[in-house]
Write a protein that holds these residues in place. Structure first.
Motif, PDB file in Angstrom:
ATOM      1  N   THR A 150      44.864  41.236  41.777  1.00  0.00           N
ATOM      2  CA  THR A 150      45.596  42.226  42.750  1.00  0.00           C
ATOM      3  C   THR A 150      47.134  43.232  42.627  1.00  0.00           C
ATOM      4  OG1 THR A 150      45.386  39.736  44.447  1.00  0.00           O
ATOM      5  CG2 THR A 150      46.272  40.976  45.217  1.00  0.00           C
ATOM      6  N   ASP A 173      38.803  39.873  48.343  1.00  0.00           N
ATOM      7  CA  ASP A 173      39.076  38.530  47.702  1.00  0.00           C
ATOM      8  C   ASP A 173      39.128  37.973  49.401  1.00  0.00           C
ATOM      9  OD1 ASP A 173      39.629  36.329  47.125  1.00  0.00           O
ATOM     10  OD2 ASP A 173      41.050  36.380  45.690  1.00  0.00           O
ATOM     11  N   ARG A 176      39.774  32.889  48.113  1.00  0.00           N
ATOM     12  CA  ARG A 176      41.245  32.078  47.359  1.00  0.00           C
ATOM     13  C   ARG A 176      41.677  31.907  48.790  1.00  0.00           C
ATOM     14  NH1 ARG A 176      45.530  34.757  44.135  1.00  0.00           N
ATOM     15  NH2 ARG A 176      46.397  34.568  46.465  1.00  0.00           N
ATOM     16  N   GLN A 182      48.429  38.092  50.160  1.00  0.00           N
ATOM     17  CA  GLN A 182      48.940  39.241  49.731  1.00  0.00           C
ATOM     18  C   GLN A 182      48.209  40.431  49.693  1.00  0.00           C
ATOM     19  OE1 GLN A 182      47.453  37.620  45.796  1.00  0.00           O
ATOM     20  NE2 GLN A 182      48.488  37.927  44.871  1.00  0.00           N
ATOM     21  N   ASP A 225      40.528  45.004  45.557  1.00  0.00           N
ATOM     22  CA  ASP A 225      40.514  43.425  45.732  1.00  0.00           C
ATOM     23  C   ASP A 225      39.379  43.036  45.003  1.00  0.00           C
ATOM     24  OD1 ASP A 225      41.664  41.905  44.029  1.00  0.00           O
ATOM     25  OD2 ASP A 225      43.318  41.192  45.846  1.00  0.00           O
TER      26      ASP A 225
END
Ligand SMILES: Nc1nc2c(ncn2[C@@H]2O[C@H](COP(=O)(O)OP(=O)(O)OP(=O)(O)O)[C@@H](O)[C@H]2O)c(=O)[nH]1
Ligand SMILES: [Mg+2]
Lengths: 345, 445
Positions: A150, A173, A176, A182, A225
């Motif tokens: 990331t 992503d 997670r 993020q 990502d």
């Protein structure tokens, strides 16, 4: 897409004006941000912070005039201690032994240069091939958990948007916790849009939408990502294969697809297996070697290059958005054999 | 490709075995192989040196040299030394008699600290203990948010703030004390062990006197494991280590290195992204795994945790009786499937070299195909596969979208396992499934 390796002065001035308020920097730099201050300096500063100095020890070794078995053993340990791995280490020393014989090298200090050359000869670093392309590019950033995917996405976005590319990020992503948040925070810091779905959404669907958005907005660079995944999970590797397939189909020639594998420099011999497994699943175009600002030397990429012929494109040298550098084999070799931590416990 | 440690040792010792009696020259040869194997397993080269000389020293002693089975003796020595080096026995954390028990989790960036904190919290919460995690990673974007999401998913409390990490930790502890929490875990930002400023931040946090400071280390870590563990231990003082990403295929030499240089026990291993994938570290199992003796005990424990006990016992009984049919066979396969990717199960079996299972490319889809086949059968066919003739087979294959070859394969496997069950007889099965052992255990203290 425009080049960003060029050292033209207007590029560096863009860099200074860019929003930088929230950058997390583990090591605030008191000096003015000079163009010439390479992040590799930071890498080397980091390395020299360690208490003992392999260079001193090696210099000591090479100062001994005689090339004897003890000396070879020390060279071997230096390489193995840098995670180069037994196989590549033996190969390197075998080449050096031969060179010493054929070139009639008697002086141990000459071995120094030879070792550096032999190491850098083995690693191909061609960030230029990966980055300095005229057309549009879609980067798919992959790797095992926690390697720095990331952060690397953000760093690449930073470089490319500074050099005038229109950049879009895809929050691939969806697994997670807070991975989407993020990336969104990075997007805000960078002033770059992020295409995201809800958590647990199908990551291929995220790519599908991101590519549609990239086309609609005529984006130069799309960077996706992905979730960290261990290559031991066939289903997760299958998911990645599918993401690549979907991306290729949806891009439909709009942009070049480049898969970037992120490897943590702290990784030992498993790094080679990672490279093999990810390459088998999604055809890795280049590697990003992260966390070189620590004391780990990232020697595993020598094994990877010895066996697989994947170039190293960038190195990550910190947690900030500017801590990304094109890979330079000669500098890497120098750092690998030159400086390090050689404590006795 | 690297040969794994166990392969190496087995080869070496096979060669040694040929000599009958061991001479020092033979031993040196074996130690060379041992050295290479340990290096390929990412054991730090200095630890390797110490380890091999210790093994050699012991091997030179009478117990090996005079033995009629020197190879086995050396394996025994290697195994014992490996176990001793990794702490001798399991060392789970104990809770303080005066709550709250405070744990502080530290490590490099990306090692798996946050997930580990969450797993620990989920574990204590499950035991009925009031547990909270203090989000003191103010550095990585969305680190606090990550904990909050995990907290709501896995049901534990998260304390967060906007001050500096040390203040947050302090306030979080006070909060936990005043609210009667039993366990408090402080999640810290990842940092490099050479980052002086951030390491002194940890020293300041250490002044809050946590009961356990735990270093989280990625099992894939290479030669640097030693330097980072020593640095964290010197600056912060460690009470133990947690090894993460053990569900990968790294050999985990870092475990040996760290245990050797810090003398601190490895407490837990983490093998997955789910809350229940934290296990007590067993040095003996790790040594066995390294030596290629298979991690049978972990496999059994995983089975205990995953499989539905009642279903399995019923199946076991049925398996031994005459009316074990294809439907039962299918249920059995589905239970096996639950244990995880087949390749990772195979790797835990004795004599299975780590790489081999991977190369074997176990087909997880096979179970799905099998299911389709059995579901396309009539109840009669499931009970008595003997009645399957050409036209029945063609119908089933077409109905399940498989081939007659797949079908024949299934019948063959079924007949084989039935035969095997008969041969094994009731005794062994009952022992395996009965009473204690198989169906209790897991993480516990
Ligand atoms: N020192 C240092 N830290 C880095 C570097 N790159 C990333 N990190 C840090 O490593 C940690 C993990 O980085 P992420 O980018 O979240 O890693 P990831 O691969 O996306 O992680 P997952 O998505 O959880 O698999 C963060 O704390 C980053 O700040 C680097 O080059 N040097
Ligand atoms: Mg990530």
């Amino acid at each position: 897409m425009r080049k960003w390796f060029g050292k033209s002065s207007d590029e560096s001035s863009t860099e200074e004006q860019a929003p930088q308020d929230e950058v997390v920097s583990i090591e605030p730099d008191p000096e003015p941000q000079e163009e010439t201050r390479s992040v590799w300096d930071k890498f080397r500063t980091g390395l020299s912070k360690s208490r003992d100095n392999l260079r001193e020890q090696l210099t000591e070794t090479f100062r001994r005039s005689e090339i004897d078995e003890d000396l070879w053993e020390e060279v071997e340990e230096a390489l193995i201690g840098a995670d180069v791995g037994v196989e590549s280490t033996m190969d390197i020393t075998a080449h050096l032994r031969k060179a010493v014989k054929t070139e009639g090298i008697k002086d141990a200090s000459d071995l120094w240069d030879l070792l550096g050359q032999e190491v850098s000869r083995r690693i191909s670093g061609s960030a230029t091939e990966i980055l300095n392309q005229e057309g549009k590019v879609f980067y798919l950033v992959v790797g095992v958990n926690g390697t720095g995917k990331t952060t690397s996405v953000a760093k690449i976005a930073r470089k490319l948007s500074l050099s005038g590319n229109k950049v879009l990020l895809a929050a691939g992503d969806t697994y997670r916790a807070a991975a989407i948040e993020q990336l969104k925070i990075w997007g805000e810091r960078l002033g770059v849009d992020v295409i995201a779905h809800q958590r647990d959404a199908n990551p291929s669907a995220v790519l599908f939408d991101a590519i549609a958005a990239a086309k609609a907005r005529e984006v130069d660079t799309l960077i996706a990502d992905t979730s960290g995944r261990l290559h031991t999970y066939e289903n997760l590797m299958g998911e990645l294969e599918k993401m690549r397939r979907v991306a290729e189909r949806e891009l439909d020639g709009y942009a070049d697809l480049k898969v970037l594998l992120v490897i943590d420099a702290t990784t030992g011999q498993n790094g080679l297996i990672q490279a093999k497994q990810f390459a088998a699943a999604v055809e890795v175009d280049a590697i990003i070697l992260t966390k070189l600002d620590g004391t780990a030397k990232g020697g595993i990429v020598i094994s990877i290059c010895d066996q697989m012929d994947i170039p190293i494109a960038f190195t990550g040298v910190g947690e900030g958005m500017d801590d990304l550098e094109p890979f330079d084999p000669a500098l890497f070799a120098e750092a690998l054999i030159g400086v390090g931590n050689h404590d006795d416990f | 490709m690297f040969e794994i440690l166990s392969d190496r040792l087995q080869q070496t010792f096979k060669r040694l075995k040929g000599h009958g009696k061991v001479t020092e020259a033979h031993l040196d040869e074996a130690m060379k192989e041992l050295r290479l194997a340990l290096l390929e397993a990412d054991v730090n080269f200095k630890v390797v040196k110490q380890f091999t000389s210790k093994v050699k020293e012991r091997a030179l002693g009478a117990e090996v040299m005079k033995s009629l089975t020197p190879a086995q003796q050396i394996i025994k020595v290697v195994r014992e030394e490996l176990e001793a080096l990794m702490g001798g026995q399991a060392a789970p954390l104990s809770l303080s008699p005066s709550p709250p028990t405070v744990m502080m989790v530290v490590g490099l960036q990306g090692a798996g600290k946050t997930t580990t904190c969450a797993k620990l919290a989920a574990h204590y919460k499950k035991q009925g203990k009031r547990t909270s995690v203090i989000a003191a990673d103010m550095q990585r974007p969305a680190a606090v948010e990550q904990l909050k999401q995990l907290g709501s998913d896995w049901d534990f409390e998260v304390y967060s703030g906007s001050e500096d990490p040390v203040t947050i930790a302090k306030n979080g502890l006070e909060h936990a004390k005043s609210h009667g929490h039993a366990v408090v875990i402080i999640d810290t930002a990842g940092r490099l062990h050479i980052d002086d400023e951030l390491m002194s931040e940890l020293e300041n946090m250490r002044a809050l006197k946590p009961h356990h400071v735990l270093l989280v280390v990625d099992a894939m870590t290479g030669q640097e494991s030693v330097n980072l563990a020593v640095a964290f231990d010197e600056r912060v003082g460690l009470d133990g280590v947690i090894l993460t990403k053990m569900d990968g295929d790294a050999r985990g030499g870092a475990a040996l290195s760290i245990a050797q240089v810090t003398g601190k026990p490895i407490r837990y291993v983490s093998a997955g992204e789910k809350p229940d994938s934290l296990d007590i570290f067993h040095p003996d199992r790790m040594a066995q795994r390294i030596l290629g003796m298979g991690d049978v005990l972990s496999l059994i424990e995983r089975a205990e945790d995953t499989l539905e006990k009642d279903k399995m016992e019923e199946q076991a009984k049925k398996m031994l009786s005459a009316d074990f049919d294809l439907s039962d066979f299918l249920i059995q396969m589905e239970q096996v499937k639950k244990l995880g990717p087949l390749s990772s199960i195979l790797e835990m079996l004795p004599g299975m070299p780590a790489g081999a299972a991977k190369n074997m490319k176990v087909d997880d889809n096979a179970v799905a195909r099998m299911e389709a086949i059995v579901l396309s059968m009539t109840p009669g066919e499931r009970r008595e596969p003997g009645i399957l003739n050409g036209s029945r087979k063609a119908r089933i294959a077409a109905g399940s979208g498989t081939t007659i070859h797949d079908l024949n394969q299934l019948i063959k496997n079924f007949n084989q396992s039935k035969k095997m069950m008969k041969q094994m007889g009731g005794k062994q099965m009952k022992k395996m499934l009965g009473g204690k052992g198989l169906f209790n255990g897991g993480f516990g203290e």
